[in-house]
Design an enzyme around this catalytic site. Structure first.
Site, PDB file in Angstrom:
ATOM      1  N   SER A  18       0.809  -1.221   0.000  1.00  0.00           N
ATOM      2  CA  SER A  18       0.000   0.000   0.000  1.00  0.00           C
ATOM      3  C   SER A  18       0.841   1.268   0.000  1.00  0.00           C
ATOM      4  O   SER A  18       1.930   1.314   0.571  1.00  0.00           O
ATOM      5  CB  SER A  18      -0.908   0.017   1.235  1.00  0.00           C
ATOM      6  OG  SER A  18      -1.782  -1.087   1.250  1.00  0.00           O
ATOM      7  N   HIS A  56      -7.455  -0.092   6.026  1.00  0.00           N
ATOM      8  CA  HIS A  56      -7.008  -1.466   6.281  1.00  0.00           C
ATOM      9  C   HIS A  56      -7.023  -1.816   7.765  1.00  0.00           C
ATOM     10  O   HIS A  56      -7.439  -2.922   8.145  1.00  0.00           O
ATOM     11  CB  HIS A  56      -5.624  -1.692   5.685  1.00  0.00           C
ATOM     12  CG  HIS A  56      -5.604  -1.730   4.195  1.00  0.00           C
ATOM     13  ND1 HIS A  56      -6.264  -2.699   3.478  1.00  0.00           N
ATOM     14  CD2 HIS A  56      -5.036  -0.904   3.271  1.00  0.00           C
ATOM     15  CE1 HIS A  56      -6.098  -2.488   2.176  1.00  0.00           C
ATOM     16  NE2 HIS A  56      -5.362  -1.402   2.029  1.00  0.00           N
TER      17      HIS A  56
END
Length: 495
Positions: A346, A433
């Site tokens: 990410s 997340h």
């Protein structure tokens, strides 16, 4: 000839310039107050916009108002006809479509007038709600409590709810409402009167787009071209540069899945791109390398989620990500039983702007020895925030033993693991997340050396690990203000 307001303003200015000594100021306060009030009274004020209640009673439009009172009354009548009690759902939907056809041709300010009508003319009945609430409170603990609750719930349903439900009836109605909210959202900050319409839409969308009504589909190179074009259009993390780039992302060692709604056919609401590997990835470069040979998926043990993109601005606030990842993990596990690790690669989009504000505070965390080492590395002792930030502009050139590099890693770990404004992670990707139950697993130096990656986070990327047995535990920790993280990240946070 000078105007009276200008003369008063000049006179007040001269009086203030020639003000007497401090001991006489108190005596002049009343006179100054009168003059100040006079100036205030003659300076023209910006008129407050009229609400639709006032405009509907008027005969002429004022200032920047888009629709005339007559046109506004006509539009209100059309909206009222949509929800008329004697009108069936189908007929109401037909009338709603006619309003939508008008809306499609309307100017932006005319559309705004329709939003205001929906907010102010279709609000809940306050007196009915007050009465139902009093009845419910009086009935608490009695056999009448159930019926009183039903009455209260009905009183909370506004005519606006029924109006929006009718717009959802005609074939393109859901598309119309989603696009309407996308257009509405940027206007909320400047006009609080529009907030009720936004809140109503978000509430309805959270029901209409519940995961129970969504379909998970795999997108492949064999999908319709119109759908593949949507992937190129909506990809928000790593731009798809060409059809060859897209084909690489849909190769045999890749998977792409999206959530679809039956009322928005051919339109992914959110999609995730997955790479099947034999270990956790530390760099986006090989994943986007079109010339790289596909991985032998029979040996894959790791699924890397390297891009998740929401596609509909109008569905902001409606969460799909948690359910999407769960469904994708279940689907991948069924297809590839050898998979053991599910993680992301990410970006850290908020790191650079955050460090720009907090570099000084982060330097204060260093002991004398570390501060001296950093000073020698940046050429200034003692180093200041500006020196560190200037050195980080050349982060791609720093070697593994550079004190500047080590400080940046510690800052990134602190940002992800300790920075919790309002109890939530500061970074938007981390918030997503970690909210889904992942933990901060590993920082990757040079993970994204692109111009965008360097601009966002000096090229750093992060792996979030989805440990399927600990998702609930991680959510619980986050709710307590503790970010779940690996030992490696914990060590970097301590510095």
């Amino acid at each position: 000839m000078n105007s009276t307001p200008e003369w008063i303003a000049r006179s007040v200015s001269r009086l203030r310039t020639a003000a007497p000594a401090a001991d006489t100021k108190a005596a002049d306060k009343p006179a100054r107050a009168v003059l100040d009030k006079t100036v205030t009274d003659v300076v023209p004020k910006t008129p407050q916009p009229r609400g639709t209640h006032e405009r509907l009673q008027a005969t002429l439009r004022r200032g920047q108002e888009a629709l005339s009172p007559r046109a506004l009354r006509r539009l209100l009548a059309d909206l009222q006809e949509v929800v008329a009690p004697q009108v069936s759902e189908i007929e109401g939907g037909r009338r709603a479509q006619a309003v939508a056809d008008w809306y499609a041709k309307a100017e932006p300010e005319e559309r705004r007038d329709m939003w205001l009508l929906m907010c102010e003319q279709f609000a809940p009945d306050a007196s009915r709600f007050k009465s139902a609430r009093a009845r419910y409170e009086a009935a608490a603990g009695t056999e009448e409590e159930g019926q009183a609750e039903i009455s209260l719930r009905r009183a909370l349903v506004s005519p606006r709810t029924r109006l929006l439900q009718r717009f959802a009836v005609f074939p393109q109605g859901m598309r119309f409402l989603v696009d309407l909210r996308a257009e509405l959202l940027p206007q909320l900050k400047g006009d609080k009167r529009l907030l009720p319409l936004d809140a109503e839409l978000e509430h309805l969308f959270s029901t209409w787009f519940d995961v129970a009504f969504l379909e998970l589909r795999r997108l492949s190179w064999d999908s319709p071209a119109s759908l593949l074009e949507k992937l190129i259009k909506y990809e928000a993390v790593h731009d798809i540069r060409s059809w060859a780039d897209l084909k690489n992302r849909l190769d045999s060692d890749r998977r792409c899945y999206g959530f679809f709604h039956p009322r928005l056919p051919g339109e992914p609401l959110i999609f995730v791109e997955v790479a099947l590997l034999d270990k956790m990835s530390s760099s986006i470069t090989p994943l986007l390398d079109e010339s790289a040979a596909p991985v032998d998926i029979s040996r894959a043990t790791t699924a890397i989620f390297y891009s998740i993109s929401n596609t509909q601005t109008g569905l902001r606030g409606v969460s799909f990500g948690d359910s999407l990842i769960k469904h994708v993990v279940e689907t991948l596990t069924a297809e590839f039983p050898r998979l053991r690790t599910f993680a992301t690669l990410s970006p850290i989009p908020g790191l650079r702007p955050w460090l720009g504000k907090h570099a000084g505070a982060m330097l204060e965390r260093l002991d004398d020895k570390r501060r001296a080492e950093l000073g020698r590395a940046v050429g200034f002792e003692p180093p200041q925030a500006t020196h560190l930030l200037a050195a980080l502009d050349k982060a791609a050139e720093l070697d593994a033993r550079s004190p500047v590099r080590q400080v940046l890693l510690e800052c990134a770990a602190y940002y992800l693991g300790r920075e919790l404004p309002d109890g939530k992670p500061a970074d938007p990707v981390a918030r997503f997340h970690l909210g889904n139950g992942a933990r901060v697993e590993r920082l990757n130096w040079g993970g994204d050396p692109s111009a965008k990656g360097l601009k966002q986070s000096y090229g750093l990327m992060v792996n979030y690990l989805y440990d399927l047995k600990r998702l609930d535990k991680h959510r619980s920790l986050l709710a307590q203000g503790k970010v779940p993280m690996s030992g490696e990240i914990e060590s970097l946070c301590r510095g």
